[in-house]
Design an enzyme around this catalytic site. Sequence first.
Site, PDB file in Angstrom:
ATOM      1  N   SER A  29       0.838  -1.196   0.000  1.00 33.79           N
ATOM      2  CA  SER A  29       0.000   0.000   0.000  1.00 33.79           C
ATOM      3  C   SER A  29       0.874   1.247   0.000  1.00 33.79           C
ATOM      4  O   SER A  29       2.037   1.183  -0.409  1.00 33.79           O
ATOM      5  CB  SER A  29      -0.945  -0.035   1.210  1.00 33.79           C
ATOM      6  OG  SER A  29      -1.932   0.959   1.098  1.00 33.79           O
ATOM      7  N   ASN A  30       0.339   2.378   0.435  1.00 34.84           N
ATOM      8  CA  ASN A  30       1.106   3.638   0.466  1.00 34.84           C
ATOM      9  C   ASN A  30       0.595   4.504   1.615  1.00 34.84           C
ATOM     10  O   ASN A  30      -0.302   4.105   2.351  1.00 34.84           O
ATOM     11  CB  ASN A  30       0.988   4.353  -0.888  1.00 34.84           C
ATOM     12  CG  ASN A  30      -0.456   4.632  -1.250  1.00 34.84           C
ATOM     13  OD1 ASN A  30      -1.120   5.427  -0.596  1.00 34.84           O
ATOM     14  ND2 ASN A  30      -0.958   3.947  -2.264  1.00 34.84           N
TER      15      ASN A  30
END
Length: 215
Positions: A29-30
């Site tokens: 993810s981020n």
Amino acid sequence: LHDKPLAGKRVVVTAGPTQEALDPVRFISNHSTGKQGYAIARAARNLGAETVLITGPVSLAAPSEMEVVPVVSAREMFEAVKARQDADIFVLAAAVSDFRPKVVSDQKIKKRDAALVTELEPNPDILAWLGEHKRPGQKLVGFAMETQNLEENARHKLEAKHCNLLVANDLFVPGAGFGTDTNVVLFITPEKTRRLEKTTKEDLGYRILEEAAGC
Ligand code: C5P
């Protein structure tokens, strides 16, 4: 002056990160928190639009008086957007993971079995798809977060994805980027580039919709 200039319009906003599973306990993810996208959705609602917020996993409270569609992966976000393809304005503020693991293990990957290299495959580009299937009168707003050559990269995205407005922010400018309550951005349209003063993500939500809808 009309205080509900978007009455009768349908606005779809994407927000937050996507999560791409590796196994039942891990994902790629981020750092997106969803703050800017949620602020845009609230602004759309306050301006009178029928608003849909398609959101990746974030820790923000779901806003009221709009349809909130929680999704996890980029492919789920893509399906949710496609199901609403006839909206008037799209603001794609989500930080979509460009890649996902090619194989998702249905059991937790054990240390002893783990390969040190994971194969990835590309996710659909939701904004590019909307650009390719754009309907007359539809307005498309995209975001670009860059760490170098901001204007040049963002203008390229505007053109490649057939956007009416590209909101570009430089991750390394103070007061911009992940988790902050403020943003420092460029508005890039097919005609020109405009640099906005540092402002709150809340205020920027209204400015983006004003620019996109001409209200
Ligand atoms: O990742 P990129 O910098 O190209 O993202 C620019 C814009 O495209 C953003 O508005 C983002 O929400 C959108 N995007 C998308 N689907 C992707 C990647 C990006 O809608 N797979």
